[in-house]
Design a protein around this motif. Structure first.
Motif, PDB file in Angstrom:
ATOM      1  N   LEU A   6       0.819  -1.021  -0.069  1.00  9.25           N
ATOM      2  CA  LEU A   6      -0.007  -0.001  -0.030  1.00  9.25           C
ATOM      3  C   LEU A   6       0.924   1.203   0.035  1.00  9.25           C
ATOM      4  O   LEU A   6       0.626   2.263  -0.799  1.00  9.25           O
ATOM      5  CB  LEU A   6      -0.862  -0.002   1.318  1.00  9.25           C
ATOM      6  N   PHE A   7       1.799   1.339   0.976  1.00 14.67           N
ATOM      7  CA  PHE A   7       2.899   2.397   0.913  1.00 14.67           C
ATOM      8  C   PHE A   7       3.575   2.832  -0.430  1.00 14.67           C
ATOM      9  O   PHE A   7       3.567   3.378  -0.709  1.00 14.67           O
ATOM     10  CB  PHE A   7       3.798   2.202   1.895  1.00 14.67           C
ATOM     11  N   VAL A   8       4.151   1.681  -0.969  1.00 16.86           N
ATOM     12  CA  VAL A   8       4.993   1.656  -2.139  1.00 16.86           C
ATOM     13  C   VAL A   8       4.018   2.255  -3.371  1.00 16.86           C
ATOM     14  O   VAL A   8       4.355   2.911  -4.094  1.00 16.86           O
ATOM     15  CB  VAL A   8       5.503   0.446  -2.295  1.00 16.86           C
ATOM     16  N   SER A   9       2.913   1.714  -3.275  1.00 17.06           N
ATOM     17  CA  SER A   9       1.908   2.007  -4.565  1.00 17.06           C
ATOM     18  C   SER A   9       1.403   3.414  -4.279  1.00 17.06           C
ATOM     19  O   SER A   9       1.433   4.130  -5.232  1.00 17.06           O
ATOM     20  CB  SER A   9       0.617   1.077  -4.458  1.00 17.06           C
ATOM     21  N   LEU A  10       1.255   3.860  -3.126  1.00 11.77           N
ATOM     22  CA  LEU A  10       0.760   5.312  -2.976  1.00 11.77           C
ATOM     23  C   LEU A  10       1.854   6.121  -3.440  1.00 11.77           C
ATOM     24  O   LEU A  10       1.615   7.114  -3.915  1.00 11.77           O
ATOM     25  CB  LEU A  10       0.210   5.504  -1.424  1.00 11.77           C
ATOM     26  N   LEU A  11       2.996   5.751  -2.605  1.00 16.20           N
ATOM     27  CA  LEU A  11       4.247   6.575  -3.275  1.00 16.20           C
ATOM     28  C   LEU A  11       4.553   6.712  -4.766  1.00 16.20           C
ATOM     29  O   LEU A  11       4.668   7.866  -5.086  1.00 16.20           O
ATOM     30  CB  LEU A  11       5.234   6.113  -2.454  1.00 16.20           C
ATOM     31  N   SER A  12       4.273   5.687  -5.163  1.00 19.63           N
ATOM     32  CA  SER A  12       4.485   5.503  -6.903  1.00 19.63           C
ATOM     33  C   SER A  12       3.293   6.517  -7.588  1.00 19.63           C
ATOM     34  O   SER A  12       3.580   7.136  -8.457  1.00 19.63           O
ATOM     35  CB  SER A  12       4.160   4.270  -7.351  1.00 19.63           C
ATOM     36  N   ILE A  13       2.173   6.396  -7.026  1.00 24.86           N
ATOM     37  CA  ILE A  13       1.090   7.093  -7.593  1.00 24.86           C
ATOM     38  C   ILE A  13       1.205   8.641  -7.527  1.00 24.86           C
ATOM     39  O   ILE A  13       1.124   9.551  -8.310  1.00 24.86           O
ATOM     40  CB  ILE A  13      -0.196   6.797  -7.130  1.00 24.86           C
ATOM     41  N   LEU A  14       1.852   9.233  -6.283  1.00 19.98           N
ATOM     42  CA  LEU A  14       1.946  10.411  -5.847  1.00 19.98           C
ATOM     43  C   LEU A  14       3.012  10.955  -6.611  1.00 19.98           C
ATOM     44  O   LEU A  14       3.113  12.149  -7.146  1.00 19.98           O
ATOM     45  CB  LEU A  14       2.411  10.710  -4.366  1.00 19.98           C
ATOM     46  N   GLY A  15       4.373  10.119  -7.052  1.00 24.07           N
ATOM     47  CA  GLY A  15       5.386  10.403  -7.625  1.00 24.07           C
ATOM     48  C   GLY A  15       4.998  10.463  -9.184  1.00 24.07           C
ATOM     49  O   GLY A  15       5.466  11.556  -9.757  1.00 24.07           O
TER      50      GLY A  15
END
Length: 226
Positions: free
Chosen positions: A212-221
């Protein structure tokens, strides 16, 4: 009358015992989950401090799946706790290169904090829904299985086609997938008397939070063009 009272008392006693067992598993799961997340933060910070810039994909796969296998083999013994911290510590360490890459960006620190806050709020919110409503989310098992297959195929496609939209779709898919797993796993503890191994429950929730964290970070990036 006494015999009837005794017969009706047995199911109630069984229900109380199940409730006590469920609460114990929940307490142990969340306590261990909190410690593993803190330990992961420490190992991730160590990786950043050591200047680890990249993680070999084969090292990641061997370490992640090898330690996951070890967790499942030792889950019913005291060694399971050691295996759990080894697995979560390794997974935290693999975040180091990702965090270092984002910290090199002008707004990288803000992106990380936003992703971390969104992850925490999502986990707390989904857990609260499962715990307060007492709804059985067992029906999500088929969705989770199908979602895992779709995500694996999408990730394989991502290796061959460098399409930003595909990366965004995969990340969004992992957000939905991880959210479903959190609901499902919490529901299993509440509604399934057989779900008593808090080590396996902890690892399942940890992996969901990690994704969840890695995916949200990717989306924000991606949305910030970084």
């Amino acid at each position: 009358m006494a015999y009837n009272d005794l017969r009706t008392a047995r199911p109630q006693s069984s229900g109380v015992a199940n409730s006590v067992s469920t609460n114990k598993v929940l307490r142990n799961t969340y306590a261990l989950l909190s410690m593993t997340l803190l330990f992961s933060a420490v190992t991730a910070g160590a990786a950043v401090a050591l200047g680890i810039q990249q993680m070999n994909i084969f090292v990641f796969l061997i370490g992640a799946y090898g330690l996951m296998f070890l967790v499942h083999k030792t889950a019913n013994s005291a060694a399971g706790l050691f295996s759990t911290f080894a697995f979560t510590g390794f997974m935290g360490f693999t975040l180091g290169p990702i965090l270092s890459a984002y910290l090199a960006l002008p707004n990288g620190g803000a992106l990380i904090m936003n992703a971390l806050a969104m992850t925490g709020l999502t986990f707390v919110g989904l857990s609260a829904i499962a715990l307060t409503t007492k709804k059985d989310f067992g029906f999500l098992s088929n969705f989770i299985m199908a979602g895992a297959i779709v995500l694996v195929l999408a990730m394989l496609a991502g290796f061959f086609f460098n399409i930003p939209a595909l990366s965004l779709m995969v990340s969004a898919g992992f957000v939905l997938f991880s959210s479903a797993v959190i609901l499902y796993q919490t529901s299993e503890i509440i509604h399934r008397a057989g779900e008593t191994n808090y080590i396996l429950a902890t690892v399942t929730l940890y992996v969901s939070i990690y994704n969840l964290f890695v995916s949200l970070l990717s989306i924000l990036g991606i949305m910030s063009n970084d």
